[in-house]
Design an enzyme around this catalytic site. Structure first.
Site, PDB file in Angstrom:
ATOM      1  N   LYS A   6      -2.727   6.009  -4.404  1.00 39.60           N
ATOM      2  CA  LYS A   6      -3.848   6.921  -4.105  1.00 39.60           C
ATOM      3  C   LYS A   6      -3.599   8.286  -4.719  1.00 39.60           C
ATOM      4  O   LYS A   6      -2.446   8.735  -4.797  1.00 39.60           O
ATOM      5  CB  LYS A   6      -3.991   7.099  -2.582  1.00 39.60           C
ATOM      6  CG  LYS A   6      -3.859   5.810  -1.790  1.00 39.60           C
ATOM      7  CD  LYS A   6      -3.997   5.993  -0.289  1.00 39.60           C
ATOM      8  CE  LYS A   6      -3.667   4.702   0.450  1.00 39.60           C
ATOM      9  NZ  LYS A   6      -2.267   4.578   0.880  1.00 39.60           N
ATOM     10  N   ASP A  33       0.840  -1.201   0.000  1.00 40.46           N
ATOM     11  CA  ASP A  33       0.000   0.000   0.000  1.00 40.46           C
ATOM     12  C   ASP A  33       0.870   1.244   0.000  1.00 40.46           C
ATOM     13  O   ASP A  33       1.540   1.555   0.984  1.00 40.46           O
ATOM     14  CB  ASP A  33      -0.887   0.014   1.251  1.00 40.46           C
ATOM     15  CG  ASP A  33      -1.786   1.243   1.274  1.00 40.46           C
ATOM     16  OD1 ASP A  33      -2.846   1.202   0.628  1.00 40.46           O
ATOM     17  OD2 ASP A  33      -1.413   2.257   1.896  1.00 40.46           O
ATOM     18  N   HIS A  81      -7.670   9.542  -1.811  1.00 41.43           N
ATOM     19  CA  HIS A  81      -6.986   9.469  -0.510  1.00 41.43           C
ATOM     20  C   HIS A  81      -7.819  10.040   0.645  1.00 41.43           C
ATOM     21  O   HIS A  81      -7.887   9.439   1.721  1.00 41.43           O
ATOM     22  CB  HIS A  81      -5.634  10.197  -0.621  1.00 41.43           C
ATOM     23  CG  HIS A  81      -4.597   9.702   0.324  1.00 41.43           C
ATOM     24  ND1 HIS A  81      -3.285   9.546  -0.011  1.00 41.43           N
ATOM     25  CD2 HIS A  81      -4.670   9.338   1.623  1.00 41.43           C
ATOM     26  CE1 HIS A  81      -2.608   9.111   1.023  1.00 41.43           C
ATOM     27  NE2 HIS A  81      -3.430   8.975   2.039  1.00 41.43           N
TER      28      HIS A  81
HETATM   29  N1  LIG Z   1      -5.246   6.137   3.662  1.00 42.66           N
HETATM   30  C1  LIG Z   1      -4.712   6.856   4.633  1.00 42.66           C
HETATM   31  O1  LIG Z   1      -5.091   8.009   4.881  1.00 42.66           O
HETATM   32  C2  LIG Z   1      -3.640   6.270   5.449  1.00 42.66           C
HETATM   33  C3  LIG Z   1      -3.047   5.093   5.046  1.00 42.66           C
HETATM   34  N2  LIG Z   1      -2.043   4.536   5.780  1.00 42.66           N
HETATM   35  C4  LIG Z   1      -1.474   3.271   5.294  1.00 42.66           C
HETATM   36  O2  LIG Z   1      -1.537   2.310   6.354  1.00 42.66           O
HETATM   37  C5  LIG Z   1      -0.234   1.819   6.630  1.00 42.66           C
HETATM   38  C6  LIG Z   1      -0.096   1.443   8.099  1.00 42.66           C
HETATM   39  O3  LIG Z   1      -0.364   2.545   8.928  1.00 42.66           O
HETATM   40  P1  LIG Z   1       0.764   3.340   9.754  1.00 42.66           P
HETATM   41  O4  LIG Z   1       0.249   4.690  10.000  1.00 42.66           O
HETATM   42  O5  LIG Z   1       2.044   3.212   9.047  1.00 42.66           O
HETATM   43  O6  LIG Z   1       0.762   2.646  11.159  1.00 42.66           O
HETATM   44  P2  LIG Z   1       0.902   1.155  11.779  1.00 42.66           P
HETATM   45  O7  LIG Z   1      -0.214   1.010  12.732  1.00 42.66           O
HETATM   46  O8  LIG Z   1       1.085   0.160  10.704  1.00 42.66           O
HETATM   47  O9  LIG Z   1       2.202   1.274  12.639  1.00 42.66           O
HETATM   48  C7  LIG Z   1       3.463   1.494  12.084  1.00 42.66           C
HETATM   49  C8  LIG Z   1       4.420   1.853  13.219  1.00 42.66           C
HETATM   50  O10 LIG Z   1       4.505   0.776  14.145  1.00 42.66           O
HETATM   51  C9  LIG Z   1       5.839   0.231  14.162  1.00 42.66           C
HETATM   52  N3  LIG Z   1       5.662  -1.231  14.140  1.00 42.66           N
HETATM   53  C10 LIG Z   1       5.414  -2.017  13.069  1.00 42.66           C
HETATM   54  N4  LIG Z   1       5.278  -3.300  13.432  1.00 42.66           N
HETATM   55  C11 LIG Z   1       5.455  -3.338  14.762  1.00 42.66           C
HETATM   56  C12 LIG Z   1       5.450  -4.386  15.707  1.00 42.66           C
HETATM   57  N5  LIG Z   1       5.242  -5.646  15.342  1.00 42.66           N
HETATM   58  N6  LIG Z   1       5.664  -4.076  17.016  1.00 42.66           N
HETATM   59  C13 LIG Z   1       5.879  -2.797  17.387  1.00 42.66           C
HETATM   60  N7  LIG Z   1       5.897  -1.750  16.539  1.00 42.66           N
HETATM   61  C14 LIG Z   1       5.687  -2.022  15.233  1.00 42.66           C
HETATM   62  C15 LIG Z   1       6.537   0.776  12.943  1.00 42.66           C
HETATM   63  O11 LIG Z   1       7.899   1.020  13.187  1.00 42.66           O
HETATM   64  P3  LIG Z   1       9.106   0.394  12.267  1.00 42.66           P
HETATM   65  O12 LIG Z   1       8.830   0.750  10.851  1.00 42.66           O
HETATM   66  O13 LIG Z   1      10.304   1.066  12.836  1.00 42.66           O
HETATM   67  O14 LIG Z   1       9.063  -1.070  12.527  1.00 42.66           O
HETATM   68  C16 LIG Z   1       5.821   2.118  12.751  1.00 42.66           C
HETATM   69  O15 LIG Z   1       6.372   3.094  13.580  1.00 42.66           O
HETATM   70  C17 LIG Z   1       0.659   2.995   6.198  1.00 42.66           C
HETATM   71  O16 LIG Z   1       2.009   2.640   6.105  1.00 42.66           O
HETATM   72  C18 LIG Z   1      -0.004   3.391   4.909  1.00 42.66           C
HETATM   73  O17 LIG Z   1       0.336   2.481   3.898  1.00 42.66           O
HETATM   74  C19 LIG Z   1      -1.640   5.113   6.968  1.00 42.66           C
HETATM   75  C20 LIG Z   1      -2.166   6.301   7.388  1.00 42.66           C
HETATM   76  C21 LIG Z   1      -3.224   6.973   6.672  1.00 42.66           C
HETATM   77  O1  LIG Z   2      -0.526   8.226   5.564  1.00 42.45           O
HETATM   78  C1  LIG Z   2      -1.493   8.634   4.918  1.00 42.45           C
HETATM   79  O2  LIG Z   2      -1.906   8.035   3.926  1.00 42.45           O
HETATM   80  C2  LIG Z   2      -2.199   9.858   5.334  1.00 42.45           C
HETATM   81  O3  LIG Z   2      -2.998  10.373   4.613  1.00 42.45           O
HETATM   82  C3  LIG Z   2      -1.960  10.410   6.696  1.00 42.45           C
HETATM   83  O4  LIG Z   2      -0.852  10.004   7.291  1.00 42.45           O
HETATM   84  C4  LIG Z   2      -2.185  11.893   6.757  1.00 42.45           C
HETATM   85  O5  LIG Z   2      -1.547  12.528   5.724  1.00 42.45           O
HETATM   86  C5  LIG Z   2      -1.779  12.485   8.054  1.00 42.45           C
HETATM   87  O6  LIG Z   2      -1.771  11.815   9.052  1.00 42.45           O
HETATM   88  C6  LIG Z   2      -1.444  13.901   8.082  1.00 42.45           C
HETATM   89  O7  LIG Z   2      -1.108  14.243   9.373  1.00 42.45           O
END
Ligand SMILES: NC(=O)C1=CN([C@@H]2O[C@H](COP(=O)(O)OP(=O)(O)OC[C@H]3O[C@@H](n4cnc5c(N)ncnc54)[C@H](OP(=O)(O)O)[C@@H]3O)[C@@H](O)[C@H]2O)C=CC1
Ligand SMILES: O=C(O)C(=O)[C@@H](O)[C@H](O)C(=O)CO
Length: 275
Positions: A78, A48, A111
């Protein structure tokens, strides 16, 4: 029991893996190439990304060099908020497709529901879908009223809604609405970026099942039939986050996790964001 490569079947018959790698805040180049390559080698078949993450080039390179065929990997990207609108979305899509280096994209999402723009944006996604540039189209951060707006106007209904979803934000009404419309729910920040992993209910359950807190929370997604896309750049965590296909939470433990809901977000509220 589901397997790592198992998929949900979207309304149009396209298969989308239940587990994917999220790459928000993963740097383009070496970091994202390493993360995606590691994930694929461990059995992940979905990534993603988003134009806003600035790492589509690395994602595309890792997928192309994975040794698997393009059809084996499901890639989501997105259209970012500043590109919303009909023509600008078509241009943004082409730019994403070029950066990824693909003929087609598996899933293209709006998005965020940018007010006054998302209907026109959606019409552009419908065109891309009808012309075969994307296998499936969907939205992200859409509340029920945004979905109702789109459904009223659209020819093709969204197939996926990717939203913040974890035990502190269980989105029950939205989930039920999506199910009623055959819109697959997908969880972003499924680990709440680590924030809920020390909660005593989650750590107790981890002890009981001999699993980690992250595995408990990700398994809860699967049992709720929600696609999940945890992000990590570390091999041991990418592996850990995929270790969710060999155990099952009891109905009572599912309810205990559901009971943690506080309607608490780690990200912006889709009805009140400004970017
Ligand atoms: N559509 C939208 O608006 C959004 C989409 N997304 C999508 O969703 C994905 C996931 O969400 P995200 O916000 O990244 O958050 P997550 O909930 O996936 O958490 C990621 C964080 O947790 C840490 N982590 C990962 N695995 C573990 C574990 N097993 N134990 C402890 N810590 C862990 C990572 O650190 P490290 O990398 O150092 O391991 C990172 O800091 C994003 O990467 C993106 O692709 C996210 C936000 C908004
Ligand atoms: O990660 C994404 O896909 C997002 O849209 C968010 O992280 C978003 O941009 C946000 O958290 C801004 O503070």
């Amino acid at each position: 029991m589901k397997q790592i490569t198992d998929c949900t079947v979207l309304r149009n018959g396209v298969q989308m893996p239940w587990l994917g790698l999220g790459v928000y805040k993963t740097q383009d180049g070496e970091e994202v190439i390493r993360a995606v390559t590691t994930a694929i080698s461990l059995g992940y078949r979905s990534v993603d990304t988003a134009a806003m993450y600035g790492n589509e080039e690395g994602v595309g390179q890792a997928v192309r060099e994975s040794g698997l065929t393009r059809e084996d990997i499901f890639v989501t990207t997105k259209v970012w908020n500043s590109d919303q609108g009909y023509e600008t979305t078509l241009q943004a899509f082409e730019a994403s497709r070029r950066r990824l280096g693909f003929d087609y994209i598996d899933l293209y999402l709006v998005h965020w529901p940018v007010r006054g723009k998302y209907i026109e944006t959606w019409k552009a996604l419908e065109k891309l879908y009808k012309e075969g540039y994307v296998r499936a189209i969907g939205v992200s951060n859409f509340q029920i009223h945004h979905l109702q707006d789109i459904i009223k106007e659209c020819e093709v209904k969204p197939m996926v809604n990717q939203v913040e979803y974890h035990p502190f934000l269980t989105q029950k009404e939205l989930h039920q609405y999506c199910e009623s419309q055959q819109i697959q729910l997908e969880a972003w920040s499924p680990l709440m970026r680590g924030e809920l992993l020390n909660h005593p209910t989650v750590t107790d359950m981890a002890g009981k099942y001999g699993k980690t807190p992250a595995q408990i929370v990700l398994r809860w997604d699967l049992q709720h039939e929600v696609v999940t896309i945890p992000k990590s750049v570390r091999e041991e965590r990418i592996r850990e986050n995929s270790g969710i296909f060999d155990f099952e939470l009891t109905p009572e433990d599912m309810l205990r996790l559901d009971g943690l809901n506080q309607n608490r977000r780690i990200g912006p509220d889709p009805d009140n964001f400004n970017f």
